[in-house]
Structures are given as structure tokens and as C-alpha cells.
Design a protein around this motif. Structure first.
Motif, PDB file in Angstrom:
ATOM      1  N   ASP A 184       0.803  -1.228   0.000  1.00  0.00           N
ATOM      2  CA  ASP A 184       0.000   0.000   0.000  1.00  0.00           C
ATOM      3  C   ASP A 184       0.834   1.275   0.000  1.00  0.00           C
ATOM      4  OD1 ASP A 184      -2.304  -1.493  -0.053  1.00  0.00           O
ATOM      5  OD2 ASP A 184      -2.667  -1.338   2.101  1.00  0.00           O
ATOM      6  N   LEU A 185       1.984   1.255   0.636  1.00  0.00           N
ATOM      7  CA  LEU A 185       2.858   2.435   0.679  1.00  0.00           C
ATOM      8  C   LEU A 185       4.061   2.200  -0.228  1.00  0.00           C
ATOM      9  CD1 LEU A 185       2.760   3.236   4.490  1.00  0.00           C
ATOM     10  CD2 LEU A 185       1.617   4.462   2.641  1.00  0.00           C
ATOM     11  N   CYS A 186       3.795   1.969  -1.490  1.00  0.00           N
ATOM     12  CA  CYS A 186       4.826   1.570  -2.442  1.00  0.00           C
ATOM     13  C   CYS A 186       5.588   2.777  -2.987  1.00  0.00           C
ATOM     14  CB  CYS A 186       4.184   0.806  -3.595  1.00  0.00           C
ATOM     15  SG  CYS A 186       5.384   0.260  -4.806  1.00  0.00           S
ATOM     16  N   PRO A 187       6.907   2.816  -2.771  1.00  0.00           N
ATOM     17  CA  PRO A 187       7.683   3.936  -3.296  1.00  0.00           C
ATOM     18  C   PRO A 187       7.729   3.959  -4.821  1.00  0.00           C
ATOM     19  CG  PRO A 187       9.138   2.275  -2.357  1.00  0.00           C
ATOM     20  CD  PRO A 187       7.729   1.869  -2.027  1.00  0.00           C
ATOM     21  N   LEU A 188       7.645   2.801  -5.459  1.00  0.00           N
ATOM     22  CA  LEU A 188       7.638   2.775  -6.929  1.00  0.00           C
ATOM     23  C   LEU A 188       6.378   3.426  -7.473  1.00  0.00           C
ATOM     24  CD1 LEU A 188       8.961  -0.821  -7.724  1.00  0.00           C
ATOM     25  CD2 LEU A 188      10.229   1.301  -7.473  1.00  0.00           C
ATOM     26  N   ALA A 189       5.245   3.066  -6.890  1.00  0.00           N
ATOM     27  CA  ALA A 189       3.979   3.675  -7.314  1.00  0.00           C
ATOM     28  C   ALA A 189       4.002   5.178  -7.064  1.00  0.00           C
ATOM     29  CB  ALA A 189       2.811   3.027  -6.575  1.00  0.00           C
ATOM     30  N   ALA A 190       4.576   5.580  -5.932  1.00  0.00           N
ATOM     31  CA  ALA A 190       4.648   7.011  -5.614  1.00  0.00           C
ATOM     32  C   ALA A 190       5.519   7.753  -6.622  1.00  0.00           C
ATOM     33  CB  ALA A 190       5.192   7.203  -4.202  1.00  0.00           C
ATOM     34  N   LEU A 191       6.653   7.174  -7.013  1.00  0.00           N
ATOM     35  CA  LEU A 191       7.525   7.826  -7.999  1.00  0.00           C
ATOM     36  C   LEU A 191       6.862   7.902  -9.368  1.00  0.00           C
ATOM     37  CD1 LEU A 191      11.038   6.378  -7.056  1.00  0.00           C
ATOM     38  CD2 LEU A 191      10.275   8.761  -6.851  1.00  0.00           C
ATOM     39  N   HIS A 192       6.170   6.838  -9.774  1.00  0.00           N
ATOM     40  CA  HIS A 192       5.451   6.867 -11.046  1.00  0.00           C
ATOM     41  C   HIS A 192       4.342   7.912 -10.994  1.00  0.00           C
ATOM     42  CE1 HIS A 192       7.411   3.675 -13.237  1.00  0.00           C
ATOM     43  NE2 HIS A 192       7.262   2.835 -12.226  1.00  0.00           N
ATOM     44  N   ASN A 193       3.624   7.979  -9.883  1.00  0.00           N
ATOM     45  CA  ASN A 193       2.555   8.965  -9.731  1.00  0.00           C
ATOM     46  C   ASN A 193       3.121  10.379  -9.771  1.00  0.00           C
ATOM     47  OD1 ASN A 193      -0.262   9.690  -9.130  1.00  0.00           O
ATOM     48  ND2 ASN A 193       0.631  10.452  -7.227  1.00  0.00           N
ATOM     49  N   LEU A 194       4.225  10.598  -9.089  1.00  0.00           N
ATOM     50  CA  LEU A 194       4.864  11.917  -9.078  1.00  0.00           C
ATOM     51  C   LEU A 194       5.194  12.357 -10.501  1.00  0.00           C
ATOM     52  CD1 LEU A 194       6.126  14.275  -7.439  1.00  0.00           C
ATOM     53  CD2 LEU A 194       8.243  12.942  -7.407  1.00  0.00           C
ATOM     54  N   ALA A 195       5.750  11.448 -11.286  1.00  0.00           N
ATOM     55  CA  ALA A 195       6.124  11.790 -12.666  1.00  0.00           C
ATOM     56  C   ALA A 195       4.916  12.140 -13.516  1.00  0.00           C
ATOM     57  CB  ALA A 195       6.892  10.627 -13.292  1.00  0.00           C
ATOM     58  N   SER A 196       3.769  11.508 -13.252  1.00  0.00           N
ATOM     59  CA  SER A 196       2.575  11.814 -14.051  1.00  0.00           C
ATOM     60  C   SER A 196       1.850  13.059 -13.550  1.00  0.00           C
ATOM     61  CB  SER A 196       1.623  10.616 -14.078  1.00  0.00           C
ATOM     62  OG  SER A 196       1.104  10.375 -12.791  1.00  0.00           O
ATOM     63  N   VAL A 197       1.890  13.309 -12.248  1.00  0.00           N
ATOM     64  CA  VAL A 197       1.181  14.458 -11.674  1.00  0.00           C
ATOM     65  C   VAL A 197       1.984  15.744 -11.841  1.00  0.00           C
ATOM     66  CG1 VAL A 197       0.330  15.438  -9.494  1.00  0.00           C
ATOM     67  CG2 VAL A 197      -0.065  13.042 -10.014  1.00  0.00           C
ATOM     68  N   VAL A 198       3.308  15.647 -11.726  1.00  0.00           N
ATOM     69  CA  VAL A 198       4.172  16.827 -11.811  1.00  0.00           C
ATOM     70  C   VAL A 198       5.217  16.591 -12.904  1.00  0.00           C
ATOM     71  CG1 VAL A 198       5.605  18.438 -10.505  1.00  0.00           C
ATOM     72  CG2 VAL A 198       3.881  17.094  -9.311  1.00  0.00           C
ATOM     73  N   PRO A 199       4.817  16.720 -14.175  1.00  0.00           N
ATOM     74  CA  PRO A 199       5.794  16.514 -15.253  1.00  0.00           C
ATOM     75  C   PRO A 199       6.812  17.658 -15.284  1.00  0.00           C
ATOM     76  CG  PRO A 199       3.673  17.172 -16.151  1.00  0.00           C
ATOM     77  CD  PRO A 199       3.496  17.032 -14.669  1.00  0.00           C
ATOM     78  N   VAL A 200       8.069  17.291 -15.364  1.00  0.00           N
ATOM     79  CA  VAL A 200       9.159  18.273 -15.398  1.00  0.00           C
ATOM     80  C   VAL A 200      10.275  17.750 -16.297  1.00  0.00           C
ATOM     81  CG1 VAL A 200       8.681  19.258 -13.121  1.00  0.00           C
ATOM     82  CG2 VAL A 200      10.216  17.310 -13.325  1.00  0.00           C
ATOM     83  N   LEU A 201      11.329  18.527 -16.412  1.00  0.00           N
ATOM     84  CA  LEU A 201      12.492  18.141 -17.214  1.00  0.00           C
ATOM     85  C   LEU A 201      13.449  17.269 -16.409  1.00  0.00           C
ATOM     86  CD1 LEU A 201      13.149  21.621 -18.860  1.00  0.00           C
ATOM     87  CD2 LEU A 201      11.911  19.663 -19.827  1.00  0.00           C
ATOM     88  N   ALA A 202      14.369  16.609 -17.097  1.00  0.00           N
ATOM     89  CA  ALA A 202      15.296  15.666 -16.467  1.00  0.00           C
ATOM     90  C   ALA A 202      16.163  16.306 -15.382  1.00  0.00           C
ATOM     91  CB  ALA A 202      16.186  15.030 -17.533  1.00  0.00           C
ATOM     92  N   ASN A 203      16.586  17.558 -15.556  1.00  0.00           N
ATOM     93  CA  ASN A 203      17.451  18.201 -14.564  1.00  0.00           C
ATOM     94  C   ASN A 203      16.688  18.941 -13.478  1.00  0.00           C
ATOM     95  OD1 ASN A 203      19.988  17.302 -15.300  1.00  0.00           O
ATOM     96  ND2 ASN A 203      20.276  18.944 -16.788  1.00  0.00           N
ATOM     97  N   ASP A 204      15.369  18.819 -13.481  1.00  0.00           N
ATOM     98  CA  ASP A 204      14.571  19.400 -12.401  1.00  0.00           C
ATOM     99  C   ASP A 204      14.641  18.485 -11.186  1.00  0.00           C
ATOM    100  OD1 ASP A 204      13.780  21.674 -13.775  1.00  0.00           O
ATOM    101  OD2 ASP A 204      12.025  20.697 -14.643  1.00  0.00           O
ATOM    102  N   PRO A 205      14.362  19.026 -10.001  1.00  0.00           N
ATOM    103  CA  PRO A 205      14.422  18.199  -8.783  1.00  0.00           C
ATOM    104  C   PRO A 205      13.492  16.998  -8.865  1.00  0.00           C
ATOM    105  CG  PRO A 205      14.120  20.524  -8.250  1.00  0.00           C
ATOM    106  CD  PRO A 205      13.962  20.396  -9.728  1.00  0.00           C
ATOM    107  N   LEU A 206      13.921  15.882  -8.285  1.00  0.00           N
ATOM    108  CA  LEU A 206      13.066  14.699  -8.245  1.00  0.00           C
ATOM    109  C   LEU A 206      11.839  14.982  -7.394  1.00  0.00           C
ATOM    110  CD1 LEU A 206      12.534  11.742  -8.943  1.00  0.00           C
ATOM    111  CD2 LEU A 206      13.881  11.115  -6.929  1.00  0.00           C
TER     112      LEU A 206
END
Length: 166
Positions: free
Chosen positions: A55-77
């Protein structure tokens, strides 16, 4: 990172430092390459590996972050957008303020950054992970994890002693 203005792609995690792949058993994982770390030598990159966690999956959170907050490669993770749409790196102070506001609202007190280190160590000890594996995975050059082991033993023995009275 202490503040928003202190962000530097050469020192802090960016989206380009996050890699997703599959291990030899075809299980997904993420690798975060830390451009600098207090446990690393100058210009030495350390990697942190994350795997699926339910339920508290860091992979899912990282994938969600990338879809919710799209940014460039050199932007902060880890970042957020301010009211003007500017990219703001997540600063440790601000992150802890937000975490503590949630913890206090639930009546759980407050935390500080190092609490996550002992919490992670305690979690893996409870899962019976060999302390030497924790030493290696935590990139510890010394033996502070032994302090966590002792604290975990004391806390767990108190809880186990109380179970007999229940």
C-alpha cells in the motif's frame, strides 16, 4: 537540502537520477543515484534501491509523481509548483513541517529527519534482515546501526513483556 535556493543538480536528486528496471526475478525496482551523500567520497555516486512495498509503495509514488508533476530531467526529483507555476525543490525543513503537521493532527507527536533512519532500521530488523545487510545497504562506514539494534531490542522486549499481561 536546507532551502529552495540551495538546489543544485550536481548535488541533489533530479528526475534524471531515477531509473526503473526489473531484477533477475522480473520484479520491478527503482534505483536512485545520489550525486552526493554524507556517506560518500567526493564525486562518488551512491545508489539507493527501492522495491514494491504494498500500500505504501515507493515505486507507485515515484510513477505517480512523474505523471502528476511533469518536469524536465534536470529538475528536482521531489518538488512542487508554487502559485505562479514556478518549480520549487522540496526542502528538508518544509517537508518536515508538512509531515509534523499531519502527525500532530493525528495526535502522534512530531519527528525529525533522523527518525526515518532509525524507523527504517527498526522495520528491517523486525523483518529479520541481517544487520550486516543493513550496514551495507545504509552505506554506513561506521557502526551507528548498532545503536538502532540496541534501541530496537529494548523497545521490542518491553512490548513483548507487556503481551504476557494481556
Amino acid at each position: 537540502m536546507a532551502s529552495h535556493t540551495a538546489f543544485s543538480p550536481s548535488k541533489h536528486l533530479t528526475r534524471a537520477n531515477a531509473f526503473f528496471d526489473y531484477d533477475l526475478k522480473n520484479r520491478p525496482y527503482a534505483r536512485l543515484d545520489l550525486p552526493s551523500a554524507k556517506t560518500a567520497r567526493a564525486r562518488e555516486i551512491q545508489s539507493v534501491f527501492l522495491n514494491e512495498q504494498g500500500d505504501l509503495c515507493p515505486l507507485a509514488a515515484l510513477h505517480n509523481l512523474a505523471s502528476v508533476v511533469p518536469v524536465l530531467a534536470n529538475d528536482p526529483l521531489f518538488l512542487w509548483h508554487d502559485s505562479k507555476g514556478n518549480i520549487c525543490p522540496m526542502a528538508k525543513v518544509r517537508a518536515l513541517e508538512q509531515i509534523n503537521s499531519i502527525l500532530v493532527a493525528w495526535g502522534w507527536g512530531t519527528t525529525f529527519g533522523h527518525s526515518f533512519r532509525i524507523g527504517g532500521a527498526s522495520f528491517y530488523l523486525a523483518k529479520k534482515i541481517d544487520p550486516e545487510i543493513m550496514h551495507i545497504a545504509g552505506h554506513w562506514k561506521s557502526s551507528p546501526y548498532e545503536t538502532y539494534i540496541q534501541a530496537f531490542k529494548q523497545i521490542s522486549s518491553q512490548h513483548l513483556a507487556n503481551t504476557a499481561a494481556l
